[in-house]
Design an enzyme around this catalytic site. Structure first.
Site, short mmCIF file in Angstrom:
data_model
loop_
_atom_site.label_atom_id
_atom_site.label_comp_id
_atom_site.label_asym_id
_atom_site.label_seq_id
_atom_site.Cartn_x
_atom_site.Cartn_y
_atom_site.Cartn_z
N LYS A 1 -8.87 -26.58 -46.22
CA LYS A 1 -7.74 -26.64 -46.75
C LYS A 1 -6.73 -26.48 -45.71
O LYS A 1 -6.97 -25.98 -44.65
CB LYS A 1 -7.78 -25.70 -47.91
N SER B 1 -4.25 -24.73 -56.76
CA SER B 1 -3.31 -25.00 -55.41
C SER B 1 -4.70 -25.95 -54.67
O SER B 1 -3.80 -26.76 -53.81
CB SER B 1 -2.77 -24.18 -54.43
N SER C 1 -6.89 -20.33 -57.50
CA SER C 1 -6.77 -22.06 -56.89
C SER C 1 -7.91 -22.59 -56.57
O SER C 1 -7.90 -23.80 -56.02
CB SER C 1 -5.78 -21.76 -55.69
N1 GLN Z 1 -1.78 -20.83 -59.64
C1 GLN Z 1 -1.58 -19.53 -59.08
C2 GLN Z 1 -0.18 -19.57 -58.09
O1 GLN Z 1 0.41 -20.55 -58.55
C3 GLN Z 1 -2.66 -19.38 -58.17
C4 GLN Z 1 -2.37 -20.13 -56.81
C5 GLN Z 1 -3.77 -19.56 -55.80
O2 GLN Z 1 -4.51 -19.21 -56.43
N2 GLN Z 1 -3.47 -19.89 -54.57
O3 GLN Z 1 -0.01 -18.57 -57.60
#
Ligand code: GLN
Length: 490
Positions: free
Chosen positions: A79, A154, A178
């Protein structure tokens, strides 16, 4: 040889047995990344030269009779918020565009030491803030099951790359869901370890008390192998737990005596009937494997989203203060003063969601508001953890959906940040409580004639990572959802 149909364990075995070579496996992954990967916008950059050189080195080692690691020749994807020396580690943000990591993260190095070959950097929401990939400064990745839909976020590109058969393993980071939510949307396995089980050294921080490096794969045995290799104390991360690597559960796929808790709050009235149906069918499957299913309650579930968005934004506002035009990446001169340069750099470098969170986080930490917001959220976080502690008095694992719906369409939720945030309702609680949790493929829903994967989540008590993975492996052995491929895969 169709490498993309093998999981990492199978591929490494084929290479070790001389049925294939690391070079062939890595070239094929690169080719698919350039074709299918480009079409789905999975990768922000590829590193073909280094990857092929490394693959040839492994093939030479094998030819010389040297021992190979358990992932020798397996292509993996990293990532864009993970440091791999020389790779562009830009967090899908303009503020870090062109930034190349000067060192390699512990968790990447441990996989490389086992023979894995990183081939490139995957697309994501900017600084991992988002649930759809649409906050990427470089445009969103697409879902291999339906290109008009999000692969989730994400860790969007990582999930899409594994689901599309480009790499068998990709590393994501899970702060509030995410990895689990994109795994659910893409029909693959995604595992978030107990907080502290995997070193965060080399993971660019979003919310430090929540962030965990979390792998994607198409089989549970791949996740178990990656966890065995990647987990364990690291002197470079003081929040890594002082323990050895994770131990996997027993080989048997029976679950006799295991108690599975179904929290009533995870199956509210009005939940999508297809999602509810998948959970009920899974409970039946687990029963047929010997498990007992009991009802439990996690009464503070509704408070998880407000709590998460206070804690995560507070920590993000502090962590992102380091991007100031002085030390890393972008610099915009502004009015020529130091403060003006910093303001102009941050104004030009961060996207709207990152700015929204920095503002929110700064507000909840500001004097006069700290107790009302941040202090309160810390108390709620404690209550969420206590909910799980109580539930685990009467069950060994908690089962529920990973996400309230299958993958939504790109653009569907971008106008309203709150609707986007609510998507995390089922994943944020385990993050706030620091617990191990997996999303496994658990069914399909038909949406305008397209089959979309549904994910199921299993959450375990602290440090019971091996138990969560074992139950997931048993479920996988009794179902075939994980072996279905998006039409694009062929
Ligand atoms: N969707 C969540 C956020 O926007 C989780 C993001 C994540 O786990 N990096 O913070």
């Amino acid at each position: 040889m169709a490498h993309e149909r093998k999981d990492a364990v199978g591929l490494a075995r084929a290479i070790a047995a001389g049925e294939s070579s690391a070079e062939a496996a890595v070239s094929e992954a690169l080719e698919r990344a350039r074709g299918l990967g480009a079409r789905l916008a999975c990768f922000l950059s590829l590193e073909p030269d280094g990857a092929l050189a490394r693959a040839r080195e492994l093939d030479r080692a094998r030819a010389d009779g040297r021992a190979l690691g358990p992932l020798a020749g397996v292509p993996i994807a990293i990532k864009a918020n993970m440091a791999t020396e020389g790779f562009e580690t830009n967090c899908a943000s303009r503020i870090l565009a062109g930034y190349r990591a000067p060192y390699t993260a512990t968790f990447v190095q441990r996989l490389v030491d086992a023979g894995a070959v990183p081939i490139g950097v995957t697309n994501m929401d900017e600084f991992a803030m988002g649930s759809s990939g649409e906050n990427s400064a470089f445009g969103p990745a697409m879902n291999p099951w339906d290109e008009t839909r999000t692969p989730g976020g994400s860790s969007s590109g990582a999930a899409a790359a594994v689901a599309a058969g480009i790499v068998p393993i990709a590393l994501g980071s899970d702060t509030g869901g995410s990895v689990r939510q994109p795994a659910a949307f893409c029909g693959i396995q995604g595992f978030k370890p107990t907080y502290g089980r995997v070193s965060r050294y080399g993971l660019i921080a979003f919310a430090s008390s929540l962030d965990q490096v979390s792998p994607f794969a198409r089989t549970v045995r791949d996740l178990e192998l990656v966890m065995e290799l990647m987990s364990g104390a690291d002197p470079m991360d003081s929040s890594s737990l002082p323990m050895g690597p994770m131990r996997r559960g027993p080989d048997t796929v029976r679950l006799d005596g295991l108690r599975i808790g179904l929290p009533k709050e995870y199956l509210p009235d009005g939940l999508d009937g297809r999602v509810r149906g998948a959970v009920e069918a899974a409970a039946e499957t687990l029963r047929s494997l010997g498990a007992e299913v009991v009802e439990v309650s996690l009464p503070h579930t509704d408070a998880a989203i407000p709590c998460y968005y206070v804690v995560a934004t507070a920590e993000a506002s502090s962590n992102l203060a380091r991007f100031d035009g002085v030390r890393y990446g972008l610099r915009v001169d502004g009015d020529g003063s130091l403060a003006g340069m910093m303001a102009a750099t941050r104004e030009a470098g961060f996207g709207p969601e990152v700015k929204r969170r920095i503002l929110l986080g700064t507000y909840v930490l500001s004097s006069g508001y700290y107790d009302a917001w941040y202090g309160q959220a810390m108390k709620v976080r404690r209550l969420l953890r206590r909910d799980f502690d109580r539930a685990f008095e009467s069950c060994d694992l908690v089962l529920g959906p990973t996400s309230p719906t299958p993958a939504f369409t790109l653009g569907e939720k971008t106008a309203d940040p709150l609707t986007m945030y609510l998507n995390d309702i089922l994943t944020a609680p385990a993050s706030l409580a620091g617990l191990p949790a997996i999303s496994v493929p658990g069914g399909f829903a038909l949406e305008n004639g397209t089959r979309l994967p549904l994910g199921l989540q299993l959450v375990g008590p602290p440090l019971e990572d091996g138990r969560v993975l074992h139950a997931a492996r048993a479920f996988e052995s009794a179902t075939s959802f994980h072996s279905e491929r998006p039409p694009l895969f062929a």
